[in-house]
Design an enzyme around this catalytic site. Structure first.
Site, PDB file in Angstrom:
ATOM      1  N   HIS A   1       9.628  45.838   9.299  1.00  0.00           N
ATOM      2  CA  HIS A   1       8.425  45.358   8.602  1.00  0.00           C
ATOM      3  C   HIS A   1       7.644  44.373   9.475  1.00  0.00           C
ATOM      4  O   HIS A   1       8.185  43.783  10.407  1.00  0.00           O
ATOM      5  CB  HIS A   1       8.799  44.651   7.288  1.00  0.00           C
ATOM      6  CG  HIS A   1       9.132  45.586   6.173  1.00  0.00           C
ATOM      7  ND1 HIS A   1      10.401  46.089   5.987  1.00  0.00           N
ATOM      8  CD2 HIS A   1       8.352  46.134   5.194  1.00  0.00           C
ATOM      9  CE1 HIS A   1      10.399  46.895   4.931  1.00  0.00           C
ATOM     10  NE2 HIS A   1       9.175  46.949   4.433  1.00  0.00           N
TER      11      HIS A   1
ATOM     12  N   LYS B   1       6.573  39.204   6.644  1.00  0.00           N
ATOM     13  CA  LYS B   1       7.480  39.413   5.505  1.00  0.00           C
ATOM     14  C   LYS B   1       8.493  38.268   5.430  1.00  0.00           C
ATOM     15  O   LYS B   1       9.080  37.877   6.438  1.00  0.00           O
ATOM     16  CB  LYS B   1       8.191  40.759   5.643  1.00  0.00           C
ATOM     17  CG  LYS B   1       9.043  41.112   4.438  1.00  0.00           C
ATOM     18  CD  LYS B   1       9.425  42.581   4.414  1.00  0.00           C
ATOM     19  CE  LYS B   1      10.335  42.904   3.239  1.00  0.00           C
ATOM     20  NZ  LYS B   1       9.726  42.620   1.931  1.00  0.00           N
TER      21      LYS B   1
HETATM   22  P1  NAD Z   1       1.496  38.216   0.672  1.00  0.00           P
HETATM   23  O1  NAD Z   1       2.223  37.037   1.205  1.00  0.00           O
HETATM   24  O2  NAD Z   1       0.393  38.809   1.469  1.00  0.00           O
HETATM   25  O3  NAD Z   1       0.894  37.880  -0.786  1.00  0.00           O
HETATM   26  C1  NAD Z   1       1.597  37.191  -1.775  1.00  0.00           C
HETATM   27  C2  NAD Z   1       0.573  36.432  -2.612  1.00  0.00           C
HETATM   28  O4  NAD Z   1       1.253  35.852  -3.729  1.00  0.00           O
HETATM   29  C3  NAD Z   1      -0.083  35.290  -1.826  1.00  0.00           C
HETATM   30  O5  NAD Z   1      -1.494  35.315  -2.020  1.00  0.00           O
HETATM   31  C4  NAD Z   1       0.544  34.042  -2.446  1.00  0.00           C
HETATM   32  O6  NAD Z   1      -0.336  32.910  -2.426  1.00  0.00           O
HETATM   33  C5  NAD Z   1       0.829  34.520  -3.865  1.00  0.00           C
HETATM   34  N1  NAD Z   1       1.861  33.720  -4.521  1.00  0.00           N
HETATM   35  C6  NAD Z   1       3.001  33.233  -3.988  1.00  0.00           C
HETATM   36  N2  NAD Z   1       3.674  32.519  -4.903  1.00  0.00           N
HETATM   37  C7  NAD Z   1       2.939  32.571  -6.052  1.00  0.00           C
HETATM   38  C8  NAD Z   1       3.106  32.021  -7.349  1.00  0.00           C
HETATM   39  N3  NAD Z   1       4.167  31.256  -7.650  1.00  0.00           N
HETATM   40  N4  NAD Z   1       2.158  32.293  -8.294  1.00  0.00           N
HETATM   41  C9  NAD Z   1       1.087  33.048  -7.995  1.00  0.00           C
HETATM   42  N5  NAD Z   1       0.871  33.589  -6.765  1.00  0.00           N
HETATM   43  C10 NAD Z   1       1.787  33.349  -5.814  1.00  0.00           C
HETATM   44  O7  NAD Z   1       2.623  39.304   0.366  1.00  0.00           O
HETATM   45  P2  NAD Z   1       2.413  40.880   0.122  1.00  0.00           P
HETATM   46  O8  NAD Z   1       2.586  41.613   1.402  1.00  0.00           O
HETATM   47  O9  NAD Z   1       1.182  41.105  -0.690  1.00  0.00           O
HETATM   48  O10 NAD Z   1       3.714  41.189  -0.768  1.00  0.00           O
HETATM   49  C11 NAD Z   1       3.890  40.547  -2.018  1.00  0.00           C
HETATM   50  C12 NAD Z   1       5.250  40.953  -2.590  1.00  0.00           C
HETATM   51  O11 NAD Z   1       5.249  42.368  -2.852  1.00  0.00           O
HETATM   52  C13 NAD Z   1       6.424  40.705  -1.628  1.00  0.00           C
HETATM   53  O12 NAD Z   1       7.565  40.340  -2.382  1.00  0.00           O
HETATM   54  C14 NAD Z   1       6.620  42.056  -0.975  1.00  0.00           C
HETATM   55  O13 NAD Z   1       7.918  42.254  -0.464  1.00  0.00           O
HETATM   56  C15 NAD Z   1       6.342  42.956  -2.167  1.00  0.00           C
HETATM   57  N6  NAD Z   1       5.954  44.327  -1.831  1.00  0.00           N
HETATM   58  C16 NAD Z   1       6.377  45.287  -2.691  1.00  0.00           C
HETATM   59  C17 NAD Z   1       6.001  46.603  -2.482  1.00  0.00           C
HETATM   60  C18 NAD Z   1       6.407  47.646  -3.491  1.00  0.00           C
HETATM   61  O14 NAD Z   1       6.170  48.836  -3.267  1.00  0.00           O
HETATM   62  N7  NAD Z   1       6.995  47.244  -4.628  1.00  0.00           N
HETATM   63  C19 NAD Z   1       5.217  46.943  -1.378  1.00  0.00           C
HETATM   64  C20 NAD Z   1       4.803  45.941  -0.512  1.00  0.00           C
HETATM   65  C21 NAD Z   1       5.155  44.615  -0.759  1.00  0.00           C
END
Ligand code: NAD
Length: 268
Positions: free
Chosen positions: A154, A158
């Protein structure tokens, strides 16, 4: 038919933005609000003020929500309890794509599922859901002589490892082989490891660049090797899967659901 009203938690993140972009191109969907950490939001206001598509507003995480049908959380495990509270208060379904959840988070989800419909998936893409099924099947058919090792790659941003998808693949391999995930998992290897045990499942996390996500499950036999790989080249596949799940889950009775419930990946 009126559009499905969605709230996105983690709206400023890579996934939150992608979900908002795809939803704005779909007449069936309307992102009515987005939430993010207060320190990331700075100035709550209309989506347009934040370069986001659609007519929603960004709330600071503590304010009340507008009426909604589905809350979609792709943020951080620290947000989960608040997202559950908001879904409960709104009588909305909850989709959790956030990874890095532990047993305490799953206990919260189980409790929430007594009141609202809940779908948690570490990977919302069609391809990975099929891969999970293939891995369980291959592990069962090949049996103990075939060593199972899982690698995941990744992007450098991440924050959790191994990926939730790697954990799901490990669980599928263990289910197929009849192994206990907790005692079978071997995270990386270093130093004098001794020979590999036949009941080990190796899990290895690689990080770098802008890779959206790659997972390979290796089945290593004597004189031959089978590799099953999924490569995500656009995180739109996860966002599209989450939105398909939102359409599917809206209005369903309380309970826990999975992506396998959403996707019809029937046998040919
Ligand atoms: P990212 O870091 O780009 O975005 C996360 C966002 O959440 C940020 O804007 C952050 O400020 C916000 N955030 C953090 N803590 C928070 C809180 N307590 N309340 C509200 N907002 C909060 O990350 P990303 O790449 O968008 O991934 C987000 C999550 O989704 C990760 O856990 C990632 O592993 C997961 N993900 C899942 C899939 C899937 O298919 N299920 C795919 C990709 C990513």
């Amino acid at each position: 038919m009126s559009a499905l009203r969605i709230v996105v938690v983690g709206i400023f993140g890579r996934m939150g933005r992608r979900i908002a972009e795809l939803a704005s191109d779909d007449d069936r969907l309307a992102v009515v609000a987005g939430l993010d950490r207060t320190d990331a939001t700075k100035a709550p206001g209309p989506f347009s003020a934040h370069g986001l598509p659609g007519d929603g507003i960004v709330l600071d995480g503590t304010a009340g929500l507008p009426a909604c049908d589905v809350v979609i959380d792709f943020s951080s495990p620290t947000a989960l309890a608040a997202s559950i509270d908001k879904a409960r208060a709104a009588g909305a379904a909850l989709i959790v794509g956030t990874t890095g959840l532990d047993a305490s988070h799953h206990a919260l989800l189980d409790a929430a599922a007594r009141d609202v419909a809940v779908l948690q998936a570490a990977n919302t893409s069609v391809g990975v859901q099929l891969l999970i099924a293939l891995v369980a099947d291959a592990a069962a058919r090949l049996g103990p002589p075939w060593a199972i090792e899982i690698t995941e790659l990744h992007h450098r941003h991440k924050v959790d490892a191994p990926s939730g998808t790697a954990v799901a693949l490990r669980d599928a391999a263990c289910a197929g082989r009849g192994l206990d995930p907790a005692s079978s998992t071997r995270h990386g290897r270093q130093g004098h490891t001794g020979p590999r045990g036949s009941d080990e499942i190796g899990v290895h996390a690689l990080r770098g660049g802008d890779v959206a996500g790659e997972h390979t499950v290796l089945f290593c036999g004597e004189g031959e090797r089978l590799e099953l790989t999924h490569r995500a080249t656009d995180r739109g596949i996860f966002a599209r899967g989450a939105l398909d799940a939102a359409v599917w889950i809206a209005g369903r009775p309380a309970g826990r659901y999975t992506m396998a419930d959403v996707l019809s990946l029937g046998r040919a």
